[in-house]
Scaffold this active site. Structure first.
Site, PDB file in Angstrom:
ATOM      1  N   ARG A 128       3.822  -2.644  21.986  1.00  0.00           N
ATOM      2  CA  ARG A 128       3.972  -1.874  20.743  1.00  0.00           C
ATOM      3  C   ARG A 128       5.418  -1.513  20.438  1.00  0.00           C
ATOM      4  O   ARG A 128       5.794  -1.387  19.273  1.00  0.00           O
ATOM      5  CB  ARG A 128       3.090  -0.635  20.806  1.00  0.00           C
ATOM      6  CG  ARG A 128       1.598  -0.986  20.770  1.00  0.00           C
ATOM      7  CD  ARG A 128       0.717   0.195  21.068  1.00  0.00           C
ATOM      8  NE  ARG A 128       1.069   0.875  22.288  1.00  0.00           N
ATOM      9  CZ  ARG A 128       0.674   0.529  23.509  1.00  0.00           C
ATOM     10  NH1 ARG A 128      -0.115  -0.513  23.665  1.00  0.00           N
ATOM     11  NH2 ARG A 128       1.047   1.206  24.567  1.00  0.00           N
ATOM     12  N   GLU A 167       2.672   6.976  34.467  1.00  0.00           N
ATOM     13  CA  GLU A 167       1.699   8.006  34.790  1.00  0.00           C
ATOM     14  C   GLU A 167       0.508   7.440  35.553  1.00  0.00           C
ATOM     15  O   GLU A 167      -0.254   8.167  36.160  1.00  0.00           O
ATOM     16  CB  GLU A 167       1.248   8.765  33.535  1.00  0.00           C
ATOM     17  CG  GLU A 167       0.692   7.921  32.427  1.00  0.00           C
ATOM     18  CD  GLU A 167       1.748   7.398  31.443  1.00  0.00           C
ATOM     19  OE1 GLU A 167       1.399   7.225  30.276  1.00  0.00           O
ATOM     20  OE2 GLU A 167       2.896   7.127  31.822  1.00  0.00           O
TER      21      GLU A 167
END
Length: 175
Positions: A58, A95
């Site tokens: 993206r 994460e």
């Protein structure tokens, strides 16, 4: 235009407990996509950037459009084995795991003013990796621009402390 209306929550993606901020609806709406690119350019223009560095997926979508809007070059940050020329690389934490990014070793030279871009600023691992790559090559990070920032993860205050960080949409808490 409220860009939040074009960002959807996807619970438990890519793993349980994570609420993914999906910008696909923003990309599908031409007016929203255009507005996001124009707002990113408004932030970046006064910084005098010469290149946009964005990571694949993206980040490429907005990074390329932003580079065109500003009339500057675009440098792709890619995963290992995707760039055909000599590269520099950095490993970083996400994460939900570890990853690595690379730039072509000749992508920029000393003193080049660079804008780091990505669609979402979460823990900051990917953004910091791009900062590190640019600085390895002697570039100057003029700013870091994101479509979405997950403020509650505090990347702006930790990994990106000391850098100019801008986000179009911020979420103060996970929902």
């Amino acid at each position: 235009m409220d860009l939040r209306e074009h960002i959807r929550d996807v619970p438990d993606f890519p793993k349980p407990g994570i609420v993914f901020k999906d910008i696909t609806p923003l990309l599908v709406a031409p007016a929203a996509f255009d507005e996001a690119v124009l707002r990113l350019a408004e932030y970046a223009r006064p910084l005098g950037v010469e290149l946009i560095v964005a990571a694949e997926a993206r980040g490429f979508i907005f990074g390329g459009a932003l580079a065109r809007e500003l009339g500057v070059g675009f440098v792709p940050a890619r995963k290992p084995g995707k760039l055909p020329h000599e590269t520099v690389s950095v490993r970083y934490g996400l994460e939900y795991g570890l990853d690595e990014l690379q730039l072509h070793a000749d992508a920029l030279s000393g003193g080049t003013r660079v804008l780091i871009h990505d669609d979402v600023l979460a823990t900051g691992g990917t953004a910091k990796a791009k900062v590190d790559l640019v600085e390895q090559l002697g570039g100057e990070v003029a700013g870091c621009a994101f479509v979405v920032e997950l403020e509650f993860l505090r990347a702006r205050d930790t990994l990106l402390a000391g850098y100019d960080v801008h986000a179009l949409v911020s979420y103060a808490e996970e929902r």
